[in-house]
Write a protein that holds these residues in place. Structure first.
Motif, PDB file in Angstrom:
ATOM      1  N   ASN A 143       0.816  -1.214   0.000  1.00 46.81           N
ATOM      2  CA  ASN A 143       0.000   0.000   0.000  1.00 46.81           C
ATOM      3  C   ASN A 143       0.847   1.260   0.000  1.00 46.81           C
ATOM      4  O   ASN A 143       0.474   2.270  -0.606  1.00 46.81           O
ATOM      5  CB  ASN A 143      -0.945  -0.016   1.205  1.00 46.81           C
ATOM      6  CG  ASN A 143      -2.213  -0.785   0.929  1.00 46.81           C
ATOM      7  OD1 ASN A 143      -2.167  -1.896   0.404  1.00 46.81           O
ATOM      8  ND2 ASN A 143      -3.349  -0.215   1.258  1.00 46.81           N
ATOM      9  N   THR A 144       1.993   1.222   0.679  1.00 48.65           N
ATOM     10  CA  THR A 144       2.881   2.384   0.664  1.00 48.65           C
ATOM     11  C   THR A 144       3.426   2.620  -0.743  1.00 48.65           C
ATOM     12  O   THR A 144       3.465   3.765  -1.221  1.00 48.65           O
ATOM     13  CB  THR A 144       4.035   2.201   1.657  1.00 48.65           C
ATOM     14  OG1 THR A 144       3.516   1.953   2.962  1.00 48.65           O
ATOM     15  CG2 THR A 144       4.909   3.452   1.709  1.00 48.65           C
ATOM     16  N   LEU A 145       3.830   1.538  -1.410  1.00 46.63           N
ATOM     17  CA  LEU A 145       4.302   1.663  -2.792  1.00 46.63           C
ATOM     18  C   LEU A 145       3.191   2.190  -3.689  1.00 46.63           C
ATOM     19  O   LEU A 145       3.411   3.079  -4.510  1.00 46.63           O
ATOM     20  CB  LEU A 145       4.789   0.303  -3.308  1.00 46.63           C
ATOM     21  CG  LEU A 145       6.100  -0.221  -2.718  1.00 46.63           C
ATOM     22  CD1 LEU A 145       6.377  -1.639  -3.218  1.00 46.63           C
ATOM     23  CD2 LEU A 145       7.261   0.699  -3.069  1.00 46.63           C
ATOM     24  N   ALA A 146       1.981   1.638  -3.532  1.00 44.01           N
ATOM     25  CA  ALA A 146       0.858   2.085  -4.368  1.00 44.01           C
ATOM     26  C   ALA A 146       0.532   3.550  -4.113  1.00 44.01           C
ATOM     27  O   ALA A 146       0.241   4.312  -5.051  1.00 44.01           O
ATOM     28  CB  ALA A 146      -0.370   1.210  -4.092  1.00 44.01           C
TER      29      ALA A 146
ATOM     30  N   GLY B 148      -3.396  -0.082   4.354  1.00 39.61           N
ATOM     31  CA  GLY B 148      -2.515  -1.237   4.479  1.00 39.61           C
ATOM     32  C   GLY B 148      -2.238  -1.592   5.930  1.00 39.61           C
ATOM     33  O   GLY B 148      -2.207  -2.773   6.304  1.00 39.61           O
ATOM     34  N   ILE B 149      -2.030  -0.568   6.751  1.00 42.60           N
ATOM     35  CA  ILE B 149      -1.808  -0.808   8.182  1.00 42.60           C
ATOM     36  C   ILE B 149      -3.043  -1.437   8.807  1.00 42.60           C
ATOM     37  O   ILE B 149      -2.948  -2.358   9.630  1.00 42.60           O
ATOM     38  CB  ILE B 149      -1.442   0.510   8.888  1.00 42.60           C
ATOM     39  CG1 ILE B 149      -0.125   1.064   8.338  1.00 42.60           C
ATOM     40  CG2 ILE B 149      -1.339   0.306  10.398  1.00 42.60           C
ATOM     41  CD1 ILE B 149       0.219   2.458   8.846  1.00 42.60           C
ATOM     42  N   ARG B 150      -4.209  -0.950   8.406  1.00 42.16           N
ATOM     43  CA  ARG B 150      -5.474  -1.503   8.913  1.00 42.16           C
ATOM     44  C   ARG B 150      -5.580  -2.995   8.606  1.00 42.16           C
ATOM     45  O   ARG B 150      -5.920  -3.807   9.476  1.00 42.16           O
ATOM     46  CB  ARG B 150      -6.637  -0.735   8.289  1.00 42.16           C
ATOM     47  CG  ARG B 150      -8.015  -1.277   8.633  1.00 42.16           C
ATOM     48  CD  ARG B 150      -9.086  -0.504   7.864  1.00 42.16           C
ATOM     49  NE  ARG B 150     -10.426  -0.980   8.151  1.00 42.16           N
ATOM     50  CZ  ARG B 150     -11.521  -0.478   7.589  1.00 42.16           C
ATOM     51  NH1 ARG B 150     -11.413   0.530   6.726  1.00 42.16           N
ATOM     52  NH2 ARG B 150     -12.711  -0.974   7.889  1.00 42.16           N
TER      53      ARG B 150
ATOM     54  N   THR C 174      -4.847  -2.186  -1.427  1.00 42.06           N
ATOM     55  CA  THR C 174      -4.315  -2.927  -2.550  1.00 42.06           C
ATOM     56  C   THR C 174      -3.611  -4.148  -2.023  1.00 42.06           C
ATOM     57  O   THR C 174      -2.992  -4.129  -0.977  1.00 42.06           O
ATOM     58  CB  THR C 174      -3.303  -2.084  -3.352  1.00 42.06           C
ATOM     59  OG1 THR C 174      -2.208  -1.767  -2.529  1.00 42.06           O
ATOM     60  CG2 THR C 174      -3.943  -0.834  -3.870  1.00 42.06           C
ATOM     61  N   GLY C 175      -3.659  -5.224  -2.781  1.00 41.53           N
ATOM     62  CA  GLY C 175      -3.026  -6.472  -2.317  1.00 41.53           C
ATOM     63  C   GLY C 175      -3.798  -6.970  -1.154  1.00 41.53           C
ATOM     64  O   GLY C 175      -3.278  -7.655  -0.329  1.00 41.53           O
TER      65      GLY C 175
END
Length: 254
Positions: free
Chosen positions: A143-146, A185-187, A253-254
């Motif tokens: 998610n960080t990359l996205a 993403g963290i969630r 994402t992912g």
């Protein structure tokens, strides 16, 4: 208080109503599990004890939160840091490697991580923290990359045109814009690890997995249900808190 301020206060209370409700149910279940003895007796009619009593449920909840919290903090620092590093000019060659390593961390079963970590780290909390860290990295990294790669290049160019340095661009433009996606993403990572942390009870990391493991070993379904109930309520509480912190436009994402 003016009518407008009162309306804002009411909206604020309503916004946090779900987390407060789930959190209240969680605390109520921890404190009042003995009051449900008659209900659990229907499940285990032949057992002498149907309420797990080897440890206080609030204590187990605190230990569970500690393990998940430490693992989540480490995963955020490592995952976000690695994703930021490989989106800079000097680190772009390592982007595929970081993404693959994060994927391997989640595809490797936590039980296998524990089996490998215990001989090195010993029994207790540390092995399960390592397992949760590896298991929780993938959604944070992805998610960080996205989030960073999804920023409009024109925004970055405009910021540079205003004289911003690379560090200022990252702190003041890129991370704030990517924050909703990173938080998603963290969630995902934290919510998954709340359930996964239960296996820590198999290696001496006392938490809400204790009743589940004890129930499996002793054939006591009531114990299993109590642990599962508390873990489920904890996951719902934490997820609802993230839902209030996360803007509606964020996606996982992912």
């Amino acid at each position: 208080m003016t009518e407008a301020a009162s309306e804002v206060a009411v909206r604020g209370v309503r916004r946090w109503l779900a987390p407060l409700l789930w959190g209240g149910l969680l605390l109520g279940a921890c404190l009042g599990m003995e009051q449900l003895e008659g209900l659990f007796r229907l499940v285990e009619t032949d057992s002498r004890s149907v309420i797990y009593a080897r440890a206080d449920f609030l204590t187990l909840l605190g230990r569970h939160l500690l393990v998940v919290g430490v693992a989540a903090l480490a995963a955020v620092v490592i995952g976000v840091g690695a994703a930021v590093a490989v989106t800079r000019r000097v680190g772009r060659d390592f982007l595929p490697l970081v993404a693959q390593l994060a994927s391997i961390g989640q595809t490797f079963p936590p039980v296998a991580v524990l089996a490998l970590a215990v001989p090195v780290l010993g029994f207790g909390t540390l092995p399960i923290i390592v397992a949760l860290l590896l298991y929780g990295l993938l959604p944070i990294v992805r998610n960080t990359l996205a989030g960073l790669q999804g920023i409009d290049p024109g925004v970055s160019e405009a910021a540079r045109g205003m004289g911003m340095t690379d560090g200022q661009l990252l702190r003041q433009v890129e991370l704030p814009l990517a924050a909703p996606v990173i938080l998603a993403g963290i969630r995902t990572s934290v919510t998954i690890n709340i359930a996964t942390a239960a296996i820590g009870a198999t290696v001496g990391a006392s938490n809400l997995g204790d009743p589940i493991i004890s129930g499996i070993v002793n054939g006591n379904t009531a114990y299993v249900l109590q642990g599962a109930l508390l873990i489920g309520l904890l996951a719902l509480t934490v997820d609802s808190v993230f839902a209030r912190l996360q803007p509606a436009s964020a996606s996982v994402t992912g």
